[in-house]
Design a protein around this motif. Structure first.
Motif, PDB file in Angstrom:
ATOM      1  N   SER A   1       1.532  14.272   2.814  1.00 36.63           N
ATOM      2  CA  SER A   1       0.136  14.180   2.376  1.00 36.63           C
ATOM      3  C   SER A   1      -0.679  13.297   3.315  1.00 36.63           C
ATOM      4  N   LYS A   2      -1.980  13.492   3.309  1.00 35.36           N
ATOM      5  CA  LYS A   2      -2.864  12.721   4.184  1.00 35.36           C
ATOM      6  C   LYS A   2      -2.735  11.229   3.927  1.00 35.36           C
ATOM      7  N   GLU A   3      -2.687  10.859   2.640  1.00 37.07           N
ATOM      8  CA  GLU A   3      -2.589   9.442   2.276  1.00 37.07           C
ATOM      9  C   GLU A   3      -1.300   8.826   2.815  1.00 37.07           C
ATOM     10  N   ALA A   4      -0.207   9.559   2.665  1.00 41.37           N
ATOM     11  CA  ALA A   4       1.089   9.060   3.130  1.00 41.37           C
ATOM     12  C   ALA A   4       1.102   8.903   4.643  1.00 41.37           C
ATOM     13  N   GLN A   5       0.541   9.878   5.352  1.00 47.30           N
ATOM     14  CA  GLN A   5       0.557   9.839   6.804  1.00 47.30           C
ATOM     15  C   GLN A   5      -0.369   8.761   7.373  1.00 47.30           C
ATOM     16  N   VAL A   6      -1.468   8.498   6.689  1.00 44.76           N
ATOM     17  CA  VAL A   6      -2.356   7.403   7.112  1.00 44.76           C
ATOM     18  C   VAL A   6      -1.634   6.071   6.960  1.00 44.76           C
ATOM     19  N   GLY A   7      -0.942   5.898   5.835  1.00 42.54           N
ATOM     20  CA  GLY A   7      -0.200   4.664   5.598  1.00 42.54           C
ATOM     21  C   GLY A   7       0.938   4.478   6.576  1.00 42.54           C
ATOM     22  N   ILE A   8       1.655   5.553   6.896  1.00 44.61           N
ATOM     23  CA  ILE A   8       2.781   5.473   7.828  1.00 44.61           C
ATOM     24  C   ILE A   8       2.287   5.241   9.253  1.00 44.61           C
TER      25      ILE A   8
ATOM     26  N   ALA B   1      11.983   3.226   0.054  1.00 44.16           N
ATOM     27  CA  ALA B   1      12.749   3.466   1.279  1.00 44.16           C
ATOM     28  C   ALA B   1      12.891   4.957   1.554  1.00 44.16           C
ATOM     29  N   GLN B   2      13.202   5.717   0.515  1.00 48.37           N
ATOM     30  CA  GLN B   2      13.357   7.171   0.658  1.00 48.37           C
ATOM     31  C   GLN B   2      12.032   7.821   1.055  1.00 48.37           C
ATOM     32  N   PHE B   3      10.955   7.365   0.428  1.00 46.24           N
ATOM     33  CA  PHE B   3       9.622   7.889   0.731  1.00 46.24           C
ATOM     34  C   PHE B   3       9.244   7.601   2.191  1.00 46.24           C
ATOM     35  N   MET B   4       9.490   6.365   2.641  1.00 48.78           N
ATOM     36  CA  MET B   4       9.144   5.995   4.014  1.00 48.78           C
ATOM     37  C   MET B   4       9.972   6.771   5.021  1.00 48.78           C
ATOM     38  N   CYS B   5      11.249   6.965   4.702  1.00 50.85           N
ATOM     39  CA  CYS B   5      12.126   7.731   5.591  1.00 50.85           C
ATOM     40  C   CYS B   5      11.562   9.129   5.826  1.00 50.85           C
ATOM     41  N   LYS B   6      11.189   9.805   4.750  1.00 48.65           N
ATOM     42  CA  LYS B   6      10.667  11.168   4.862  1.00 48.65           C
ATOM     43  C   LYS B   6       9.307  11.192   5.555  1.00 48.65           C
ATOM     44  N   ALA B   7       8.435  10.233   5.190  1.00 49.20           N
ATOM     45  CA  ALA B   7       7.091  10.191   5.772  1.00 49.20           C
ATOM     46  C   ALA B   7       7.148   9.864   7.261  1.00 49.20           C
ATOM     47  N   MET B   8       8.077   8.987   7.662  1.00 48.27           N
ATOM     48  CA  MET B   8       8.225   8.631   9.082  1.00 48.27           C
ATOM     49  C   MET B   8       8.740   9.812   9.894  1.00 48.27           C
ATOM     50  N   ALA B   9       9.623  10.603   9.292  1.00 48.59           N
ATOM     51  CA  ALA B   9      10.136  11.802   9.970  1.00 48.59           C
ATOM     52  C   ALA B   9       9.021  12.818  10.168  1.00 48.59           C
ATOM     53  N   VAL B  10       8.193  13.003   9.130  1.00 45.33           N
ATOM     54  CA  VAL B  10       7.053  13.925   9.224  1.00 45.33           C
ATOM     55  C   VAL B  10       6.090  13.453  10.304  1.00 45.33           C
TER      56      VAL B  10
ATOM     57  N   LYS C   1       0.830  -1.208   0.000  1.00 44.49           N
ATOM     58  CA  LYS C   1       0.000   0.000   0.000  1.00 44.49           C
ATOM     59  C   LYS C   1       0.868   1.263   0.000  1.00 44.49           C
ATOM     60  N   LEU C   2       1.963   1.225   0.747  1.00 43.95           N
ATOM     61  CA  LEU C   2       2.863   2.376   0.767  1.00 43.95           C
ATOM     62  C   LEU C   2       3.556   2.546  -0.582  1.00 43.95           C
TER      63      LEU C   2
ATOM     64  N   ALA D   1       3.450  13.261  -1.887  1.00 40.55           N
ATOM     65  CA  ALA D   1       4.245  14.005  -0.910  1.00 40.55           C
ATOM     66  C   ALA D   1       4.231  13.268   0.428  1.00 40.55           C
ATOM     67  N   PRO D   2       5.378  13.131   1.114  1.00 39.48           N
ATOM     68  CA  PRO D   2       5.439  12.416   2.394  1.00 39.48           C
ATOM     69  C   PRO D   2       4.502  12.989   3.455  1.00 39.48           C
TER      70      PRO D   2
END
Length: 248
Positions: A182-189, A232-241, A171-172, A179-180
């Motif tokens: 974004s609502k979708e990214a933050q819900v997934g993270i 990996a890069q996307f998750m790194c940024k989204a996890m930091a956010v 899903k991620l 964008a890391p």
């Protein structure tokens, strides 16, 4: 020689209720409780209390402090060395700020002139590197705990775990171009964060540190990017956010 709870509270500067709470949650159990219900603390209890307050200063939650100090790998001397480095860094900043205050007083009296840059010498709003080092060091306890829990799973439990794990990553991967923040990214993270905390205890800083590891360690990057290049890069940024947003 033992001390009563009121004596310990007065010595340390905390409330009796706080010590009672530490006892109730199993964080600091007194050496002895008399028949009359009096808590008696040993020298070892006092040393443990010092460590508890050290980790509280770093911002660790009580639940995680309990896991850390009860871990077989916990090294009290290592923790004290870390504390010392942090205090030396803090003293250095305070000395710089005292000098800035003194120069500002002279500037207001017209005795000297200060540049705008000089007016802010000593101020440092960046993250304390030693604090981050400490968080990363003891945040690894969560990884160790998760690995042990995984090893103890039955074949069926492991299968369900892997299915959920892969589902979250797929899903991620589908939204990795968003964008890391974004609502979708933050819900997934958030789903990933909650999944990890079922396996162990990850503070927000440990979670952020784990995300950084995804890009710093090529082994992580290679495995994660199997689900989609750049994941990996996307998750790194989204996890930091996620970590920074949820600290507020």
């Amino acid at each position: 020689m033992t001390m009563k709870v009121k004596e310990v509270a007065d010595l340390v500067g905390i409330s009796v209720r706080t010590l009672h709470h530490y006892d109730e949650i199993g964080l600091l159990t007194p050496e002895e409780t008399t028949e009359s219900g009096y808590r008696l603390y040993s020298e070892g209890n006092i040393e443990t209390l010092q460590q508890i307050l050290f980790f509280k200063e770093l911002g660790f939650p009580l639940k995680q402090i309990k896991e850390i100090i009860n871990s077989p790998s916990f090294d009290r001397n290592e923790a004290l060395q870390m504390h010392r480095k942090m205090l030396l860094e803090k003293r250095k900043r305070l000395d710089q700020m005292i000098q800035t205050v003194e120069k500002t007083i002279q500037h207001m009296k017209g005795e000297i002139q200060m540049t705008n840059k000089e007016k802010f010498e000593g101020f440092d709003f960046s993250h304390n590197p030693y604090e981050q080092e400490a968080r990363e060091r003891w945040g690894n306890q969560a990884v160790e705990k998760a690995n042990k829990k995984l090893a103890d799973m039955s074949k069926e439990e492991r299968s369900n775990f892997e299915e959920t794990f892969n589902s979250i990553y797929r899903k991620l991967a589908e939204i990795r171009h968003m964008a890391p923040e974004s609502k979708e990214a933050q819900v997934g993270i958030q789903e990933w964060y909650e999944f990890l905390n079922k396996m162990g205890h990850y503070s927000l800083d440990a979670f952020k540190g784990l995300g950084q590891m995804y890009v710093d360690d090529e082994r992580f990057t290679k495995n994660i990017d199997q689900f989609g290049e750049g994941l990996a890069q996307f998750m790194c940024k989204a996890m930091a956010v996620f970590a920074e947003k949820n600290k507020a």
